[in-house]
Motif scaffolding. Structure first.
Motif, PDB file in Angstrom:
ATOM      1  N   TYR A 123       0.848  -1.203   0.000  1.00  0.00           N
ATOM      2  CA  TYR A 123       0.000   0.000   0.000  1.00  0.00           C
ATOM      3  C   TYR A 123       0.874   1.239   0.000  1.00  0.00           C
ATOM      4  CZ  TYR A 123       0.914   1.013   4.954  1.00  0.00           C
ATOM      5  OH  TYR A 123       1.513   1.339   6.134  1.00  0.00           O
ATOM      6  N   TRP A 124       0.259   2.358  -0.330  1.00  0.00           N
ATOM      7  CA  TRP A 124       0.963   3.640  -0.296  1.00  0.00           C
ATOM      8  C   TRP A 124      -0.062   4.748  -0.213  1.00  0.00           C
ATOM      9  CZ3 TRP A 124       0.761   0.445  -4.578  1.00  0.00           C
ATOM     10  CH2 TRP A 124       0.165   0.950  -5.745  1.00  0.00           C
ATOM     11  N   THR A 125       0.406   5.951  -0.016  1.00  0.00           N
ATOM     12  CA  THR A 125      -0.484   7.114   0.051  1.00  0.00           C
ATOM     13  C   THR A 125      -0.038   8.115  -1.000  1.00  0.00           C
ATOM     14  OG1 THR A 125       0.908   8.297   1.630  1.00  0.00           O
ATOM     15  CG2 THR A 125      -0.756   6.814   2.551  1.00  0.00           C
ATOM     16  N   GLN A 134      -2.039   9.727  -9.666  1.00  0.00           N
ATOM     17  CA  GLN A 134      -3.238   8.886  -9.569  1.00  0.00           C
ATOM     18  C   GLN A 134      -3.677   8.327 -10.920  1.00  0.00           C
ATOM     19  OE1 GLN A 134      -6.218  10.363  -6.563  1.00  0.00           O
ATOM     20  NE2 GLN A 134      -4.636  11.921  -6.273  1.00  0.00           N
ATOM     21  N   LEU A 135      -3.282   8.981 -12.003  1.00  0.00           N
ATOM     22  CA  LEU A 135      -3.566   8.405 -13.327  1.00  0.00           C
ATOM     23  C   LEU A 135      -2.899   7.038 -13.457  1.00  0.00           C
ATOM     24  CD1 LEU A 135      -3.113  11.491 -15.679  1.00  0.00           C
ATOM     25  CD2 LEU A 135      -5.232  10.232 -15.267  1.00  0.00           C
ATOM     26  N   LEU A 136      -1.731   6.926 -12.869  1.00  0.00           N
ATOM     27  CA  LEU A 136      -1.044   5.630 -12.853  1.00  0.00           C
ATOM     28  C   LEU A 136      -1.647   4.710 -11.787  1.00  0.00           C
ATOM     29  CD1 LEU A 136       1.259   3.589 -13.404  1.00  0.00           C
ATOM     30  CD2 LEU A 136       2.726   4.979 -11.917  1.00  0.00           C
ATOM     31  N   TYR A 137      -1.841   5.226 -10.582  1.00  0.00           N
ATOM     32  CA  TYR A 137      -2.250   4.363  -9.472  1.00  0.00           C
ATOM     33  C   TYR A 137      -3.589   3.659  -9.736  1.00  0.00           C
ATOM     34  CZ  TYR A 137       1.405   6.954  -6.999  1.00  0.00           C
ATOM     35  OH  TYR A 137       2.595   7.525  -6.622  1.00  0.00           O
ATOM     36  N   THR A 138      -4.526   4.353 -10.382  1.00  0.00           N
ATOM     37  CA  THR A 138      -5.826   3.714 -10.630  1.00  0.00           C
ATOM     38  C   THR A 138      -5.682   2.527 -11.576  1.00  0.00           C
ATOM     39  OG1 THR A 138      -6.260   5.279 -12.397  1.00  0.00           O
ATOM     40  CG2 THR A 138      -7.253   5.762 -10.265  1.00  0.00           C
ATOM     41  N   LYS A 139      -4.572   2.472 -12.306  1.00  0.00           N
ATOM     42  CA  LYS A 139      -4.375   1.357 -13.240  1.00  0.00           C
ATOM     43  C   LYS A 139      -3.678   0.165 -12.605  1.00  0.00           C
ATOM     44  CE  LYS A 139      -4.477   4.017 -17.442  1.00  0.00           C
ATOM     45  NZ  LYS A 139      -3.739   4.589 -18.570  1.00  0.00           N
ATOM     46  N   VAL A 140      -2.979   0.395 -11.507  1.00  0.00           N
ATOM     47  CA  VAL A 140      -2.204  -0.711 -10.924  1.00  0.00           C
ATOM     48  C   VAL A 140      -2.664  -1.092  -9.515  1.00  0.00           C
ATOM     49  CG1 VAL A 140      -0.118  -0.220 -12.270  1.00  0.00           C
ATOM     50  CG2 VAL A 140      -0.407   0.854 -10.022  1.00  0.00           C
ATOM     51  N   ALA A 141      -3.642  -0.352  -8.981  1.00  0.00           N
ATOM     52  CA  ALA A 141      -4.069  -0.601  -7.598  1.00  0.00           C
ATOM     53  C   ALA A 141      -5.508  -0.135  -7.433  1.00  0.00           C
ATOM     54  CB  ALA A 141      -3.148   0.162  -6.637  1.00  0.00           C
ATOM     55  N   LYS A 142      -6.088  -0.424  -6.263  1.00  0.00           N
ATOM     56  CA  LYS A 142      -7.433   0.089  -5.992  1.00  0.00           C
ATOM     57  C   LYS A 142      -7.336   1.176  -4.931  1.00  0.00           C
ATOM     58  CE  LYS A 142      -8.490  -3.123  -2.340  1.00  0.00           C
ATOM     59  NZ  LYS A 142      -9.021  -4.361  -1.894  1.00  0.00           N
ATOM     60  N   LYS A 143      -8.220   2.160  -5.037  1.00  0.00           N
ATOM     61  CA  LYS A 143      -8.248   3.243  -4.047  1.00  0.00           C
ATOM     62  C   LYS A 143      -9.060   2.773  -2.854  1.00  0.00           C
ATOM     63  CE  LYS A 143      -9.371   8.162  -4.014  1.00  0.00           C
ATOM     64  NZ  LYS A 143      -9.814   9.267  -4.875  1.00  0.00           N
ATOM     65  N   THR A 144      -8.538   2.945  -1.655  1.00  0.00           N
ATOM     66  CA  THR A 144      -9.274   2.474  -0.477  1.00  0.00           C
ATOM     67  C   THR A 144     -10.093   3.617   0.117  1.00  0.00           C
ATOM     68  OG1 THR A 144      -7.703   3.046   1.252  1.00  0.00           O
ATOM     69  CG2 THR A 144      -7.266   0.995   0.032  1.00  0.00           C
ATOM     70  N   SER A 145     -10.876   3.294   1.123  1.00  0.00           N
ATOM     71  CA  SER A 145     -11.721   4.311   1.769  1.00  0.00           C
ATOM     72  C   SER A 145     -10.986   5.023   2.913  1.00  0.00           C
ATOM     73  CB  SER A 145     -12.977   3.644   2.323  1.00  0.00           C
ATOM     74  OG  SER A 145     -12.583   2.625   3.222  1.00  0.00           O
ATOM     75  N   LYS A 146      -9.748   4.631   3.179  1.00  0.00           N
ATOM     76  CA  LYS A 146      -9.034   5.176   4.343  1.00  0.00           C
ATOM     77  C   LYS A 146      -8.590   6.630   4.119  1.00  0.00           C
ATOM     78  CE  LYS A 146      -8.559   1.281   6.785  1.00  0.00           C
ATOM     79  NZ  LYS A 146      -9.795   0.651   6.292  1.00  0.00           N
ATOM     80  N   VAL A 147      -8.590   7.408   5.207  1.00  0.00           N
ATOM     81  CA  VAL A 147      -7.927   8.711   5.196  1.00  0.00           C
ATOM     82  C   VAL A 147      -6.848   8.673   6.263  1.00  0.00           C
ATOM     83  CG1 VAL A 147      -9.860  10.059   4.300  1.00  0.00           C
ATOM     84  CG2 VAL A 147      -9.647   9.703   6.764  1.00  0.00           C
ATOM     85  N   ILE A 148      -5.873   9.542   6.151  1.00  0.00           N
ATOM     86  CA  ILE A 148      -4.730   9.482   7.074  1.00  0.00           C
ATOM     87  C   ILE A 148      -4.835  10.602   8.109  1.00  0.00           C
ATOM     88  CG2 ILE A 148      -2.221   9.710   7.233  1.00  0.00           C
ATOM     89  CD1 ILE A 148      -2.037   8.647   4.455  1.00  0.00           C
ATOM     90  N   TYR A 149      -4.607  10.251   9.358  1.00  0.00           N
ATOM     91  CA  TYR A 149      -4.454  11.235  10.421  1.00  0.00           C
ATOM     92  C   TYR A 149      -3.042  11.103  10.963  1.00  0.00           C
ATOM     93  CZ  TYR A 149      -9.447  12.173  10.630  1.00  0.00           C
ATOM     94  OH  TYR A 149     -10.714  12.562  10.337  1.00  0.00           O
ATOM     95  N   GLU A 150      -2.475  12.209  11.407  1.00  0.00           N
ATOM     96  CA  GLU A 150      -1.203  12.093  12.115  1.00  0.00           C
ATOM     97  C   GLU A 150      -1.173  13.084  13.261  1.00  0.00           C
ATOM     98  OE1 GLU A 150       1.908  12.692   9.217  1.00  0.00           O
ATOM     99  OE2 GLU A 150       1.850  14.851   9.469  1.00  0.00           O
ATOM    100  N   ARG A 151      -0.423  12.724  14.274  1.00  0.00           N
ATOM    101  CA  ARG A 151      -0.277  13.580  15.450  1.00  0.00           C
ATOM    102  C   ARG A 151       0.284  14.938  15.030  1.00  0.00           C
ATOM    103  NH1 ARG A 151       3.883  12.164  20.376  1.00  0.00           N
ATOM    104  NH2 ARG A 151       3.398  13.942  21.712  1.00  0.00           N
ATOM    105  N   GLU A 152      -0.269  15.998  15.575  1.00  0.00           N
ATOM    106  CA  GLU A 152       0.289  17.323  15.316  1.00  0.00           C
ATOM    107  C   GLU A 152       1.446  17.558  16.267  1.00  0.00           C
ATOM    108  OE1 GLU A 152      -1.903  21.061  14.196  1.00  0.00           O
ATOM    109  OE2 GLU A 152      -3.516  19.816  15.015  1.00  0.00           O
ATOM    110  N   LEU A 153       2.618  17.842  15.744  1.00  0.00           N
ATOM    111  CA  LEU A 153       3.788  18.072  16.602  1.00  0.00           C
ATOM    112  C   LEU A 153       4.130  19.552  16.626  1.00  0.00           C
ATOM    113  CD1 LEU A 153       5.955  15.023  15.504  1.00  0.00           C
ATOM    114  CD2 LEU A 153       4.670  15.269  17.627  1.00  0.00           C
TER     115      LEU A 153
END
Ligand SMILES: CC(C)(COP(=O)(O)OP(=O)(O)OC[C@H]1O[C@@H](n2cnc3c(N)ncnc32)[C@H](O)[C@@H]1OP(=O)(O)O)[C@@H](O)C(=O)NCCC(=O)NCCS
Length: 153
Positions: A123-125, A134-153
């Motif tokens: 996987y990757w983001t 994303q023109l490439l990614y849609t051809k070689v992978a599926k888009k997931t429903s996940k969104v990314i959160y990260e701690r604010e430092l």
């Protein structure tokens, strides 16, 4: 350049200069400061067999195997599976070598290496505005429903 002159190979000890050039090209896309020594530390970790961090070049076999693209990936344990999962960290193709299948070949190489290690989940983001990638990614992978959160430092 014909796409049949593109080959993918692992980065090796003597590749530090070209690895650094391509990695800095990749990082230039992000407005995030690079800590001192990070490039050196990454290269060292990639060369270290005890660290699950790897790197491969796309090279043009018609031009003395000139490196024209780079992919870096890692694997990590997962509480969701018995096998590790692979995170594709960095993907970059030299600007004048794009839309010739180089990026696709680099991703497919990671897929095949992950399969060989018995860790097929890769996987990757990407940024929501990186439409080009994303023109490439849609051809070689599926888009997931996940969104990314990260701690604010
Ligand atoms: C994203 C990146 C790695 C793609 O590399 P690339 O070598 O150009 O990608 P490829 O040529 O393998 O794939 C391009 C695919 O997108 C399609 N594509 C490209 N431009 C397109 C366009 N304008 N319209 C429609 N499709 C397009 C191509 O048809 C191709 O699909 P195909 O393999 O079925 O022919 C490259 O653009 C890059 O390095 N960008 C800067 C760094 C970056 O954004 N990295 C990713 C961070 S997540």
């Amino acid at each position: 350049m014909a796409s049949d002159s593109i080959a993918i190979r692992y980065v090796t000890d003597g590749d530090k200069e070209e690895w650094t050039r391509l990695w800095l090209g990749f990082r230039a896309h992000y407005d995030i400061p690079i800590p001192d020594g990070l490039g050196d530390a990454n290269f060292k970790r990639i060369m270290d067999d005890s660290v699950d961090m790897w790197s491969a070049f796309a090279v043009d076999t018609s031009r003395d195997d000139k490196p024209i693209g780079l992919v870096n990936w890692v694997s990590r344990p997962s509480t969701w599976d018995l096998t590790d999962i692979v995170y594709l960290h960095d993907l970059y193709v030299d600007e004048n070598e794009r839309v010739r299948g180089v990026g696709r070949k680099l991703i497919e190489f990671v897929y095949s290496e992950a399969d060989k290690r018995g860790t097929p989940l890769v996987y990757w983001t990407t940024d929501h505005y990186n439409h080009r990638a994303q023109l490439l990614y849609t051809k070689v992978a599926k888009k997931t429903s996940k969104v990314i959160y990260e701690r604010e430092l």
